[in-house]
Design an enzyme around this catalytic site. Structure first.
Site, short mmCIF file in Angstrom:
data_model
loop_
_atom_site.label_atom_id
_atom_site.label_comp_id
_atom_site.label_asym_id
_atom_site.label_seq_id
_atom_site.Cartn_x
_atom_site.Cartn_y
_atom_site.Cartn_z
N GLY A 121 4.35 3.58 13.12
CA GLY A 121 5.13 2.34 13.31
C GLY A 121 4.76 1.65 14.62
N LYS A 124 0.85 -1.20 0.00
CA LYS A 124 0.00 0.00 0.00
C LYS A 124 0.89 1.24 0.00
CE LYS A 124 -1.62 2.75 3.13
NZ LYS A 124 -1.70 4.01 2.36
N GLU A 173 11.00 1.06 9.49
CA GLU A 173 11.96 2.14 9.20
C GLU A 173 11.24 3.43 9.53
OE1 GLU A 173 15.01 1.64 8.16
OE2 GLU A 173 14.84 -0.48 7.65
N GLU A 206 5.16 7.22 15.09
CA GLU A 206 3.82 7.06 15.69
C GLU A 206 3.04 5.92 15.01
OE1 GLU A 206 1.59 10.58 15.05
OE2 GLU A 206 -0.11 9.90 16.28
N CYS A 219 14.23 10.64 5.67
CA CYS A 219 14.33 10.19 7.07
C CYS A 219 15.73 10.36 7.63
CB CYS A 219 13.87 8.75 7.18
SG CYS A 219 14.64 7.73 5.95
N GLY A 236 7.71 4.89 7.61
CA GLY A 236 6.88 6.05 7.87
C GLY A 236 7.19 6.62 9.24
#
Ligand code: NDP
Length: 503
Positions: free
Chosen positions: A240, A182, A257, A238, A291, A235
């Protein structure tokens, strides 16, 4: 009909609800395409297709070489379509065409090619040593057989849609798994293009399923569904944490990650010119929506003031503008939401008493009126306790912090909930390595930033994640290890007698 449908079990279809959602070009706010919006029913259908393909289909049963041939073909087809993919990536996600052509498409294709190599060359077998406490037992040996995990649910972010999708799909399928991916709702197009390519190169049906839809519904079903064996997510920290909680009741394998607030340490002996450019590249590449961006520069007090001046002067040369122009260094942020986040943090920085050295505004002029552009922004006089130094902004905002010496630099670098990456800028490599080895993060560059390759593992310490992606280490995150004990002595009784006194 939607411009992009759901790709499930080798077929394209509309969502069961018939709903779709628009995706926009962040350079001008114009709609690019309508995307079929998956809901729970579609998500379950995709998971069931991946389950069937794993349990009954050819993919996990093929040899590594057979899979490698198809994964390589997949990578080559991406290479052949690189120009179109780069244009779509830039239109859907912002950034620049230069980045899309030099980083995104190249890295995406390269990841497929590298994992095709792994499927062919990394053995599925590993001999284990003999029993250390019972040496010389005749006929007993142990080995590992590596096997795919099963159905992998994969959820990706908007900052590098192509690269992030390749980091998920390539290792998973190369190792023999099946997937449901997704993409982020704000940048769904290129992941769906990758599904189209999977279809064109003949990846068997059900092995790759790609569905766009809201994280809060589709993503949650993927993370919780009992037919899913592994969840791989990139992503925010929070989300994760939420995914870990959803995966826990069925004890799925999880790799995450997550966010970062990486430090770039600049020692007083650093090559001034190189370090300034490097720190700016580390922060402002792709507008800081990376990131591993080095959004905190920790600069030795002996050069601090001059270095801030140098950063400001050099940043003035960063060219903002049309992302489709090859001469543009910095295009728009991904969305209005992200722009507002950046504006909010710049206001917080000012309130906290940091000194705005440059930027802090949206650029003006016709070229910028409709897009989500923001000036490269540098705060000096930042204290590491400030929110702008602790929280991930995911925008073009650099905090420059003064440090007394290397020991304080390491202490400040490690004073973060994150531990994804970092950099050290120094002319003394031994000194730089000494600093790097004390930093609590998963990746450190010395006199470099952002350089990643599919052969090197990437993963976070602390709240930046669990496990790693890329490299053989990342490949093994998609394989289970089965230990097999073989006794060809056909007389195990000696050992059993030793333990239990059979007579
Ligand atoms: P989010 O965590 O909000 O979204 C990431 C993905 O998760 C999207 O596909 C999103 O779907 C989906 N999602 C959202 N909520 C849920 C949920 N409850 N359950 C399952 N899936 C969900 O982050 P962003 O994509 O907005 O990216 C920004 C953040 O991601 C930053 O903090 C950044 O550091 C981090 N990041 C980390 C990277 C790394 O390699 N460590 C790389 C890139 C980003 P939808 O879009 O539909 O909401």
């Amino acid at each position: 009909m939607s411009d992009y449908q759901l790709y499930i079990d080798g077929e394209w279809s509309e969502a069961a609800s018939g709903e779709s959602f628009p995706t926009f070009n962040p350079a001008n706010g114009e709609k690019i395409a309508d995307i079929a919006k998956a809901g729970e029913e579609d998500t379950v259908r995709a998971i069931e297709a991946a389950r069937r393909a794993f349990d009954e289909g050819p993919w996990p049963r093929m040899s590594g070489k057979e899979r490698a041939d198809l994964v390589r073909k997949y990578g080559e087809a991406i290479q052949a379509k690189a120009d179109d993919l780069a244009r779509l990536e830039t239109m859907d996600g912002g950034g620049t065409i230069r980045k899309a052509m030099t980083a995104d498409t190249m890295s995406c294709a390269g990841t497929f090619l590298k994992f095709a190599d792994y499927a062919e060359t990394v053995s599925d077998y590993e001999e284990l040593p003999e029993y250390a406490l019972m040496p010389g037992l005749p006929g007993k040996r142990n080995y590992l057989k590596y096997e795919p995990i099963g159905v992998c649910a994969q959820i990706t972010p908007w900052n590098f849609p192509l690269i992030m999708a390749s980091w998920k799909i390539a290792p998973a399928i190369a190792a023999g798994n099946t997937i449901v991916l997704k993409p982020a709702s704000v940048t769904p197009i290129t992941a769906l293009e990758l599904a189209r390519i999977a279809d064109e190169v003949g990846i068997p049906k059900g092995v790759v399923n790609v569905i766009a839809g809201p994280g809060a519904s589709v993503g949650e079903v993927m993370a919780a569904h009992p037919m899913v064996d592994k969840v791989a997510f990139t992503g925010s920290t929070e989300v994760g944490a939420r995914i870990m909680a959803l995966a826990a009741p069925t004890v799925k394998k999880v790799t995450l990650e997550l966010g970062g607030k990486s430090a770039s340490i600049v020692t007083e002996d650093a090559d001034f010119e190189l370090a300034a450019k490097g720190v700016l590249f580390g922060t402002f590449f792709h507008n800081g929506q990376v990131c591993e961006s080095g959004t905190r520069a920790l600069v030795n007090e002996k050069i601090y003031d001059d270095f801030v001046d140098k950063l400001v002067d050099t940043a003035a040369g960063i060219k903002l503008g049309d992302p489709m122009d090859f001469a543009t260094d910095q295009g728009p942020l991904v969305s209005d939401t992200q722009l507002k986040t950046v504006e909010r943090y710049v206001a917080i920085g000012k309130d906290e008493g940091a000194k705005l050295a440059t930027g802090g505004e949206r650029p003006t002029g016709e070229a910028f009126d409709k897009g989500y552009f923001y000036e490269p922004t540098i705060f000096a006089g930042v204290d590491n306790a400030m929110k702008i130094a602790q929280e991930e902004i995911f925008g073009p905002v650099l905090s420059v912090i003064k440090v007394r010496d290397d020991a304080e630099a390491v202490k400040v670098a490690n004073d973060s909930i994150y531990g994804l990456a970092g950099a050290v800028w120094s002319s003394d490599i031994e000194r730089a390595q000494g600093i790097a080895e004390q930093m609590r993060t998963g990746t450190i560059w010395i006199n470099e930033h952002h350089l990643l390759g599919p052969e090197h593992p990437f993963g976070g310490y602390k709240q930046s994640g669990i496990g790693s992606e890329m490299g053989v280490h990342g490949y093994n995150e998609y394989r289970l290890k089965k230990r097999i004990h073989v006794d060809d002595n056909l007389n195990p009784a000696e050992h059993m007698t030793f333990m239990m006194l059979f007579s």
